[in-house]
Design an enzyme around this catalytic site. Structure first.
Site, PDB file in Angstrom:
ATOM      1  N   SER A  86       4.360   1.010  -9.673  1.00  0.00           N
ATOM      2  CA  SER A  86       3.310   1.048  -8.872  1.00  0.00           C
ATOM      3  C   SER A  86       3.749   3.146  -8.257  1.00  0.00           C
ATOM      4  O   SER A  86       3.516   3.621  -9.225  1.00  0.00           O
ATOM      5  CB  SER A  86       2.924   0.121  -8.196  1.00  0.00           C
ATOM      6  OG  SER A  86       2.031   0.814  -6.537  1.00  0.00           O
ATOM      7  N   HIS A 195      -3.098  -3.169  -6.412  1.00  0.00           N
ATOM      8  CA  HIS A 195      -3.425  -3.632  -8.319  1.00  0.00           C
ATOM      9  C   HIS A 195      -3.975  -4.438  -8.005  1.00  0.00           C
ATOM     10  O   HIS A 195      -4.642  -5.161  -8.471  1.00  0.00           O
ATOM     11  CB  HIS A 195      -2.097  -4.144  -8.636  1.00  0.00           C
ATOM     12  CG  HIS A 195      -0.418  -2.780  -8.228  1.00  0.00           C
ATOM     13  ND1 HIS A 195      -1.249  -1.303  -9.324  1.00  0.00           N
ATOM     14  CD2 HIS A 195       0.267  -3.289  -7.994  1.00  0.00           C
ATOM     15  CE1 HIS A 195      -0.091  -1.426  -8.484  1.00  0.00           C
ATOM     16  NE2 HIS A 195       0.753  -1.764  -7.640  1.00  0.00           N
TER      17      HIS A 195
END
Length: 308
Positions: A86, A195
């Site tokens: 991430s 996500h």
């Protein structure tokens, strides 16, 4: 033999993490460059109160990852590959020479602002352990609806995944996962639904934030945590960085790809050892360790040995 540097995502932050960085000229340089880019003191970002903010959290992870990688590089510890989970993709890109650090600071601040403004409260992420992807997808299907959105966000290990969505939907899915045999279902220290499709609009806005930012071909192999493969084209890496907030994380496959490319040491940058625990089973026969809890000279000796 090759060395992989890994850079963690949200949830790995902790109070005092910037103050715990090594007392080194590269740490001082990183903090000074951060202050110049932000117009404020980055050492104010790692208090418990400040870390309630997505902006402070993501900036702290960027600063810590870049500072530690620079400290190691100044003493001969250079990675052959980098991978970030991430937000960790941004310090990974800096360490690989893809993007200038001041640009990364501004981009991460913008990224976090977009995420926080889009979902200021009522959303988050939960870690689910002990059931496989198919079982968790069945749980999600029982909960997900327009009023109760929940998505499979991170595939960290065969039986360790993360879901993202509305708090109430996450609570429902967590309870169903435990009933289905999960050994753990708990909220992460993440206040946005990363996500998944909920952040598609923010990812599109992030692409515009890259306008005018120069990216270079990586000096170390850049592994995408979203695509679980190596990227070399700066345009592809730009797309990866801008869009990763709305894409699933495939950490297990990313670690496997690094192993298949020859990595035998995986070294996690601060803070914590979450990625180390996830990567270790893949690197059985090699070594996965974190900077945190290990002396710098010990880490450098291991890296030197690996590079022969």
């Amino acid at each position: 033999m090759s060395v992989l540097y890994t850079f963690p995502g949200q949830g790995a932050q902790k109070a005092g993490m910037l103050h715990a960085l090594p007392a080194h000229a590269e740490t001082a340089r990183t903090l000074a460059e951060t202050a110049a880019a932000l117009g404020s003191d980055p050492l104010a970002l790692d208090t418990p109160a400040a870390l309630a903010s997505t902006v402070a959290t993501q900036l702290c992870l960027l600063v810590a990852g870049v500072a530690m990688a620079r400290v190691l590089a100044a003493q001969g510890g250079v990675p052959d590959m980098v991978a970030g989970l991430s937000i960790g993709a941004y310090p990974a890109a800096v360490a690989a020479g893809v993007i200038a650090y001041p640009d990364a600071v501004r981009l991460v601040a913008r990224r976090a602002q977009l995420m926080e403004q889009g979902y200021p409260h009522g959303y988050g992420m939960w870690a689910i352990s002990g059931i496989d992807q198919g079982q968790l997808e069945s749980v999600i299907a029982r909960v997900h609806a327009p009023a109760t959105p929940v998505y499979l966000a991170n595939l960290n290990a065969p039986r360790q995944q993360v879901i993202a969505g509305l708090d109430e939907a996450l609570r429902q899915a967590g309870a169903l996962a435990l009933a289905a045999g999960a050994t753990r279902a708990e909220r992460l220290a993440v206040s946005v639904p990363s996500h998944c499709a909920l952040l598609a609009g923010q990812a599109e806005a992030m692409r515009a934030a890259f306008d005018g930012v120069a990216l270079s071909r990586p000096r170390a192999v850049y592994l995408s945590g979203s695509r679980a493969r190596a990227l070399f084209d700066p345009a592809e890496i730009r797309d990866d960085l801008a869009g990763n907030m709305a894409r699933q994380v495939h950490w297990h496959d990313t670690a496997r790809h690094a192993w298949e490319r020859g990595a035998r040491v995986a070294l996690e940058m601060p803070s914590g050892a979450v990625l180390t625990s996830l990567t270790a089973p893949v690197f059985e026969g090699g070594l996965a360790l974190s900077c945190e809890g290990n002396r710098i000279d010990t880490v450098l000796a291991l890296l030197a040995r690996e590079h022969g």
